[in-house]
Design a protein around this motif. Structure first.
Motif, PDB file in Angstrom:
ATOM      1  N   ALA B 127       0.875  -0.894  -0.433  1.00  0.00           N
ATOM      2  CA  ALA B 127      -0.109   0.271   0.382  1.00  0.00           C
ATOM      3  C   ALA B 127       0.643   1.259   0.327  1.00  0.00           C
ATOM      4  O   ALA B 127       2.000   1.279   0.474  1.00  0.00           O
ATOM      5  CB  ALA B 127      -0.766  -0.325   1.100  1.00  0.00           C
ATOM      6  N   GLY B 128       0.254   2.586  -0.690  1.00  0.00           N
ATOM      7  CA  GLY B 128       1.485   3.974  -0.380  1.00  0.00           C
ATOM      8  C   GLY B 128       0.220   4.799   0.452  1.00  0.00           C
ATOM      9  O   GLY B 128      -1.108   4.416   0.136  1.00  0.00           O
ATOM     10  N   TYR B 130       0.084   8.379   0.940  1.00  0.00           N
ATOM     11  CA  TYR B 130       0.111  10.022   0.134  1.00  0.00           C
ATOM     12  C   TYR B 130       0.034  11.131   1.635  1.00  0.00           C
ATOM     13  O   TYR B 130      -0.734  11.146   2.270  1.00  0.00           O
ATOM     14  CB  TYR B 130      -0.957  10.183  -0.544  1.00  0.00           C
ATOM     15  CG  TYR B 130      -0.256  11.705  -1.336  1.00  0.00           C
ATOM     16  CD1 TYR B 130       0.386  12.616  -2.840  1.00  0.00           C
ATOM     17  CD2 TYR B 130      -0.937  12.728  -1.075  1.00  0.00           C
ATOM     18  CE1 TYR B 130       1.217  13.367  -2.592  1.00  0.00           C
ATOM     19  CE2 TYR B 130      -0.528  14.126  -1.381  1.00  0.00           C
ATOM     20  CZ  TYR B 130       0.999  14.146  -2.504  1.00  0.00           C
ATOM     21  OH  TYR B 130       1.905  15.311  -2.414  1.00  0.00           O
ATOM     22  N   THR B 160       4.277   8.583   0.150  1.00  0.00           N
ATOM     23  CA  THR B 160       5.543   9.182  -0.596  1.00  0.00           C
ATOM     24  C   THR B 160       4.560  11.161   0.615  1.00  0.00           C
ATOM     25  O   THR B 160       4.115  10.717   1.007  1.00  0.00           O
ATOM     26  CB  THR B 160       5.143   9.628  -1.851  1.00  0.00           C
ATOM     27  OG1 THR B 160       2.966   9.928  -2.036  1.00  0.00           O
ATOM     28  CG2 THR B 160       5.172   8.479  -2.021  1.00  0.00           C
ATOM     29  N   VAL B 193       1.200  10.356  -6.901  1.00  0.00           N
ATOM     30  CA  VAL B 193       0.496   9.172  -6.712  1.00  0.00           C
ATOM     31  C   VAL B 193       0.781   8.216  -7.894  1.00  0.00           C
ATOM     32  O   VAL B 193       0.153   7.079  -8.400  1.00  0.00           O
ATOM     33  CB  VAL B 193      -1.197   9.929  -6.848  1.00  0.00           C
ATOM     34  CG1 VAL B 193      -1.817   9.022  -7.269  1.00  0.00           C
ATOM     35  CG2 VAL B 193      -1.442  10.780  -6.320  1.00  0.00           C
ATOM     36  N   LEU B 196       4.055   5.359  -7.226  1.00  0.00           N
ATOM     37  CA  LEU B 196       3.120   4.589  -6.290  1.00  0.00           C
ATOM     38  C   LEU B 196       2.061   3.637  -7.390  1.00  0.00           C
ATOM     39  O   LEU B 196       2.217   2.785  -7.176  1.00  0.00           O
ATOM     40  CB  LEU B 196       1.263   4.785  -5.191  1.00  0.00           C
ATOM     41  CG  LEU B 196       2.522   5.627  -4.356  1.00  0.00           C
ATOM     42  CD1 LEU B 196       2.156   6.484  -3.331  1.00  0.00           C
ATOM     43  CD2 LEU B 196       3.643   4.681  -3.283  1.00  0.00           C
ATOM     44  N   ALA B 197       1.184   3.767  -8.529  1.00  0.00           N
ATOM     45  CA  ALA B 197       0.523   3.357  -8.911  1.00  0.00           C
ATOM     46  C   ALA B 197       1.275   2.397 -10.340  1.00  0.00           C
ATOM     47  O   ALA B 197       0.837   1.141  -9.961  1.00  0.00           O
ATOM     48  CB  ALA B 197      -1.291   4.278  -9.660  1.00  0.00           C
ATOM     49  N   LYS B 208      -3.035  -0.841  -3.256  1.00  0.00           N
ATOM     50  CA  LYS B 208      -3.966   0.288  -2.957  1.00  0.00           C
ATOM     51  C   LYS B 208      -3.227   1.451  -2.562  1.00  0.00           C
ATOM     52  O   LYS B 208      -1.836   2.142  -1.896  1.00  0.00           O
ATOM     53  CB  LYS B 208      -4.385  -0.572  -1.523  1.00  0.00           C
ATOM     54  CG  LYS B 208      -5.698   0.780  -0.954  1.00  0.00           C
ATOM     55  CD  LYS B 208      -7.171   0.042  -1.025  1.00  0.00           C
ATOM     56  CE  LYS B 208      -7.910   0.611  -0.091  1.00  0.00           C
ATOM     57  NZ  LYS B 208      -9.188   0.684  -0.553  1.00  0.00           N
ATOM     58  N   ILE B 209      -3.781   2.762  -2.612  1.00  0.00           N
ATOM     59  CA  ILE B 209      -2.716   4.006  -2.164  1.00  0.00           C
ATOM     60  C   ILE B 209      -4.392   4.820  -1.994  1.00  0.00           C
ATOM     61  O   ILE B 209      -5.747   4.625  -2.138  1.00  0.00           O
ATOM     62  CB  ILE B 209      -2.770   5.188  -3.529  1.00  0.00           C
ATOM     63  CG1 ILE B 209      -1.712   4.255  -4.634  1.00  0.00           C
ATOM     64  CG2 ILE B 209      -2.375   6.015  -3.167  1.00  0.00           C
ATOM     65  CD1 ILE B 209      -2.029   5.208  -5.579  1.00  0.00           C
ATOM     66  N   THR B 210      -3.916   5.510  -0.154  1.00  0.00           N
ATOM     67  CA  THR B 210      -4.795   6.110   0.301  1.00  0.00           C
ATOM     68  C   THR B 210      -3.790   7.343   1.042  1.00  0.00           C
ATOM     69  O   THR B 210      -3.064   7.627   0.351  1.00  0.00           O
ATOM     70  CB  THR B 210      -4.749   5.378   1.798  1.00  0.00           C
ATOM     71  OG1 THR B 210      -4.277   5.075   2.606  1.00  0.00           O
ATOM     72  CG2 THR B 210      -5.644   4.160   1.107  1.00  0.00           C
ATOM     73  N   LYS B 221      -5.745  10.499  -8.018  1.00  0.00           N
ATOM     74  CA  LYS B 221      -6.454   8.558  -7.084  1.00  0.00           C
ATOM     75  C   LYS B 221      -7.516   8.384  -8.665  1.00  0.00           C
ATOM     76  O   LYS B 221      -7.398   6.985  -8.371  1.00  0.00           O
ATOM     77  CB  LYS B 221      -6.007   9.598  -6.026  1.00  0.00           C
ATOM     78  CG  LYS B 221      -5.728   9.945  -5.048  1.00  0.00           C
ATOM     79  CD  LYS B 221      -5.583   9.908  -3.566  1.00  0.00           C
ATOM     80  CE  LYS B 221      -6.442   9.024  -3.000  1.00  0.00           C
ATOM     81  NZ  LYS B 221      -7.123   9.507  -1.564  1.00  0.00           N
ATOM     82  N   ILE B 230      -8.132   2.874  -4.436  1.00  0.00           N
ATOM     83  CA  ILE B 230      -8.014   3.934  -3.538  1.00  0.00           C
ATOM     84  C   ILE B 230      -9.025   3.667  -2.359  1.00  0.00           C
ATOM     85  O   ILE B 230     -10.391   3.844  -2.592  1.00  0.00           O
ATOM     86  CB  ILE B 230      -8.360   4.939  -4.971  1.00  0.00           C
ATOM     87  CG1 ILE B 230      -9.602   5.373  -5.164  1.00  0.00           C
ATOM     88  CG2 ILE B 230      -7.259   5.073  -5.353  1.00  0.00           C
ATOM     89  CD1 ILE B 230      -9.740   6.170  -6.252  1.00  0.00           C
TER      90      ILE B 230
END
Lengths: 433, 433
Positions: B127-128, B130, B160, B193, B196-197, B208-210, B221, B230
């Motif tokens: 997972a990333g 932000y 990040t 973003v 990360l993706a 997954k980015i949150t 996102k 997301i």
């Protein structure tokens, strides 16, 4: 011909990476058209929906005719033969029994500092379900979307289903009735999604929209996301079968074809520990493709996106499966439970040779709305959870505030949020007076 | 001046509807710029990220400098005063204790037909998170995003955080360290973003980015959604306080201002059963606005979007609250538990006068990432559930297939999916031979 890969080949990694990244879907960019349709429905309501229905579905309705009356629904349902009715009822019962177990539980506890904490689940008040018309109009999908909503406690469940040229599929209406759907509208496309999201004079707005659809429907769902909740945007279907040599090649060929026949962009993959068995399955597929009703579709899918991959052992199979993150994963091996434990990214797993994937499409019990296009890495199939939401609860006592308030004051200060800190300070001052 | 409404006024419904539909956020349309940034990062990887970081953050890095080393993190963490460190640790412990209880359970059962059914939860692998830089760089948000991920079992958690002109907030790094974050990169914006993706030479892609961010981050996102999961796209913060006259007006004024000070677009609402008390709170707000550090922001929010609503009774208050579906709901009434039961659409509820909302922002335990802009009607705050996914399981025996296979055959036929039906038929034929 599908591709034949072997993990012992030196170029395997390149070929497998290519397979993973193959772009199967070429969605037309309809976003501008959809934006206009949504704006039109927001501005003119029923009038816009009716004009668009006349244009796209060649069906002229007045506002009163948009919704199926109970009498109409009953009349159509009466056309359904007994065998289909019984099958739908059996499926509904099993799907309901499975999904009832998904209802999450509330919690409330008091911790050592005296803070009472917890959460509470409540259903979405109103949900809308998009049902495609025409070729991909599946009564099983009505059950799979509507039953979780009703199990969750959704009070108002509305369906939109286009009826091009007025053609109605009675099975859709029967499935809706069995599932307990409250309202059914004969509209479709982006205009139906807009009507559900924003409401019209005839259709009250909903809070959540689920269900599959074409590129217009998908684009509309993306656009109304935020105003309402949506489920996933589904891509073409996929199956991965992991099998040892101790299987009937024809059974697996049919399992592979049952995804391939959905769509030319569908993907059917076989991973096997036995290269000769893999060739036997491919041979069985070719044979079935001579006679299958949907051989044009299934054949194109198999030719363009199918693959047979030979691996050294089942650990290697599980590792590849996790990179694929398949929507449907069938494990036709001696110990499917042991292999299943190693398969951590998959929408649904079908264990053993007596569990063809098609069972899961209709009557197994689990949902058939599942994450596609590798999204099983981060998302789940449709469930009761899609129709409930969590409210967190917190209640401090004076003692609890004394215990944890100072940390909040410190952190608020470090974030330069003075009022945050003061809201705690004011209370602590009263306590310390 | 906020608006003053009263449900006994004849124009109340119109005024309340206007309040509900007020557009508070005017996001610039940055979608075209963001699309270009994402394409650039996909094509050129690190090189693109570094160029954009130089351009937007005025910071020249080489690929090796993108990631904070452990030594750098330790050095920054050592700068944090003890009080802040202790507060972060206490907060982290409480947040962890709350979220551990959210871990969902696997189920597996065998039903009367002999079918074994169930599901299994597994964590997202990577997972990333932000984290914004500058003014809205909140260490508490690092804890709130990172701890649920780690509780879920996410193996690799990357952050990040942009460091404009090289400025680093040591508290962010300490919060990351306390929460168990694995990698921290000093990049931000849409390029972070995208990195990360899709991954770059230096940053491995996540699933997954949150985390919150500005218009560019939000647009990015939205664009990468599908490739990765997301969380929600957060809007400006909101609070609704429901209070009777038995409260200190100044406390509630501070609670209202603790949302208003976040953002000129934030919204603070008071619903009270006592008009005179409502005016007293408004007076207390005015007094606090004379001295609050962020009075310019808080004052603008209160003036443009604040409201004081007088209701006949608490049932009416609950009904209005459910239409508002507030992010934060504070219940300062004699029996907050009873009122809470009636409030079915809210992100988080704070019960009683000793529970200022700010406690929930930092140390209460529940997550402070909550649904805004009325989306509590259909969605929940961030939780462990955002970092796990469900695989459904189904295993038929020959007997189970005999019992339910025929219904699948019937439904497959009705949907014109022949291979689906044949995959069951072939097996049943073997059983019946």
């Amino acid at each position: 011909m599908p591709v034949f890969l072997d993990t012992t080949q030196s170029d395997f990694e390149t070929a497998f990476a290519e397979l993973l990244s193959a772009k199967r879907e070429d969605s037309p960019d309809v976003d501008d058209i959809v934006a206009k349709i949504i704006a039109d429905v927001r501005a003119r309501g029923d009038e816009a929906v009716l004009e668009l229905t006349s244009k796209f579905d060649r069906l002229d309705l007045n506002p009163e005719g948009m919704r199926f009356t109970d009498a109409e629904i009953d009349a159509f349902c009466a056309q359904v033969p007994d065998a289909e009715r019984a099958a739908l009822e059996q499926a509904a019962e099993r799907i309901r029994a499975y999904h009832v177990r998904q209802m999450p539980e509330d919690q409330l506890w008091t911790d050592a500092d005296g803070a009472t904490l917890g959460w509470r689940w409540t259903p979405v008040s109103a949900a809308g379900l998009y049902v495609p018309g025409g070729l991909a109009s599946y009564p099983s999908s009505v059950l799979m979307n509507a039953i979780p909503a009703k199990v969750a406690g959704v009070e108002r469940l509305a369906i939109t289903v286009p009826t091009p040229d007025g053609a109605v599929n009675p099975l859709i209406l029967l499935a809706a009735k069995i599932a307990g759907v409250d309202e059914v509208y004969r509209i479709g496309g982006a205009q139906a999604v807009a009507a559900l999201a924003y409401g019209t004079q005839t259709i009250a707005p909903v809070d959540k929209i689920t269900g599959p659809g074409n590129a217009f429907v998908a684009a509309a769902k993306r656009r109304v996301f935020g105003k309402v909740g949506i489920d996933m945007i589904a891509g073409p279907s996929e199956i991965l079968v992991i099998a040892d040599a101790d299987n009937d090649p024809d059974w697996l060929a049919l399992d592979l074809m049952s995804q391939a026949e959905h769509d030319e962009s569908a993907q059917s993959l076989l991973i096997t520990t036995d290269a000769a068995f893999g060739r036997a399955v491919a041979g069985a597929v070719d044979k079935r493709l001579e006679t299958l009703e949907r051989r044009a579709i299934a054949g194109a899918s198999w030719r363009d996106f199918g693959a047979v991959i030979t691996v050294r052992d089942l650990d290697e199979a599980a590792a590849l499966s996790n990179r694929i993150a398949p929507e449907h994963l069938e494990l036709c091996v001696a110990d499917p439970d042991a292999l299943s434990e190693k398969c951590t990214h998959a929408g649904a797993i079908f264990l053993g040779q007596w569990t063809p994937e098609a069972i899961g499409d209709y009557v197994g019990g689990p949902n058939h709305v599942l994450p596609t296009a590798r999204s099983a890495r981060f998302s789940s199939g449709l469930s009761v959870m899609d129709f409930v939401k969590r409210t967190t609860l917190a209640k401090m006592t004076p003692d609890a505030l004394r215990a944890i308030g100072p940390a909040a004051e410190t952190l608020a200060k470090s974030e330069s949020l003075e009022a945050h800190g003061l809201s705690v300070t004011a209370r602590l001052e009263k306590l310390n007076r």
